[in-house]
Design a protein around this motif. Structure first.
Motif, PDB file in Angstrom:
ATOM      1  N   GLY A   6       0.807  -1.044  -0.065  1.00  0.00           N
ATOM      2  CA  GLY A   6       0.018  -0.024   0.066  1.00  0.00           C
ATOM      3  C   GLY A   6       0.726   1.292  -0.059  1.00  0.00           C
ATOM      4  O   GLY A   6       1.813   1.260   0.830  1.00  0.00           O
ATOM      5  N   THR A  49      -4.516  -1.904  -7.111  1.00  0.00           N
ATOM      6  CA  THR A  49      -5.385  -2.635  -6.429  1.00  0.00           C
ATOM      7  C   THR A  49      -6.191  -3.854  -7.469  1.00  0.00           C
ATOM      8  O   THR A  49      -7.012  -4.327  -7.190  1.00  0.00           O
ATOM      9  N   ILE A  63      -6.126  -1.792   0.139  1.00  0.00           N
ATOM     10  CA  ILE A  63      -4.844  -1.430   0.752  1.00  0.00           C
ATOM     11  C   ILE A  63      -5.128  -0.685   1.966  1.00  0.00           C
ATOM     12  O   ILE A  63      -6.515  -0.168   2.065  1.00  0.00           O
TER      13      ILE A  63
END
Length: 219
Positions: A6, A49, A63
């Motif tokens: 992330g 993502t 995330i």
């Protein structure tokens, strides 16, 4: 080894801040939100993502996500409570009661504050706070936050931190949610104990280190 997925400009700040607090060695994989990319599935797109290799790790495509020597988690509150219990010192619960209170305040922040605080954050971030429509969104969100902020204010009126009279993972989790509303100063001026508590949390060296990294990251 711990791997944190992330970018800093995401909810991953919660876990990256905690890693700083715990002085954990970790590998950082900066997975970006797909919504920030024109074509997240392009061959030259950064890991995001919607990237298939990331979805193989976290099928929700959210995330943060962690892999702690094979222990994969992808809900930020669960991640932080797990890391605090496994690696924490003073930030971790000392008994079952503290454990329960830390879960309570973490989930309270996530369920009672986050959605409306994010509306405030996104309205300011999009440059709409001074428009009629933006003010309307902020007014409604702030009104919805009155009760949870009042609860926090009452709890913090005679204590510096949420649990055990010390900074813990509960404070970190809640502070990173409350922060989303920070641009709307009237709600904090009306709740001075909450304002002072958030300032204490954000004065910590680990928060500052995380925030410096976030600021350095491309927006």
């Amino acid at each position: 080894m711990l791997t944190i997925y992330g970018v800093y400009r995401s909810r991953a700040t919660r876990t990256l801040w905690l890693a700083e607090e715990l002085d954990l060695a970790f590998k950082h994989v900066p997975v970006i939100q797909a919504r920030r990319l024109a074509d997240p599935l392009a061959d030259d797109a950064p890991t995001n993502t919607l990237t298939p290799s990331y979805l193989a790790i976290n099928p929700m495509g959210t995330i943060p996500c962690i892999d702690d020597d094979g222990m994969v988690l992808y809900e930020s509150m669960a991640i932080n409570l797990y890391l605090a219990r496994k690696y924490g010192t003073s930030v971790a619960p000392t008994d079952a009661a503290e454990d329960a209170y830390m879960m309570q305040w973490s989930f309270f922040a996530a369920t009672e504050i986050e959605a409306n605080a994010l509306k405030i954050s996104s309205t300011f971030a999009e440059g709409l706070a001074d428009t009629d429509s933006g003010r309307a969104v902020i007014d409604v969100a702030a009104r919805m936050l009155r009760r949870p902020f009042r609860v926090l204010e009452q709890h913090l009126a005679d204590r510096d931190y949420l649990v055990g009279n010390r900074f813990t993972v509960a404070d970190l989790n809640a502070a990173e949610v409350v922060r989303y509303a920070q641009a709307h100063t009237p709600i904090f001026d009306a709740h001075p104990a909450v304002k002072a508590w958030l300032a204490r949390c954000q004065s910590r060296p680990a928060f500052k280190a995380m925030w410096d990294a976030r600021t350095a990251e491309p927006s």
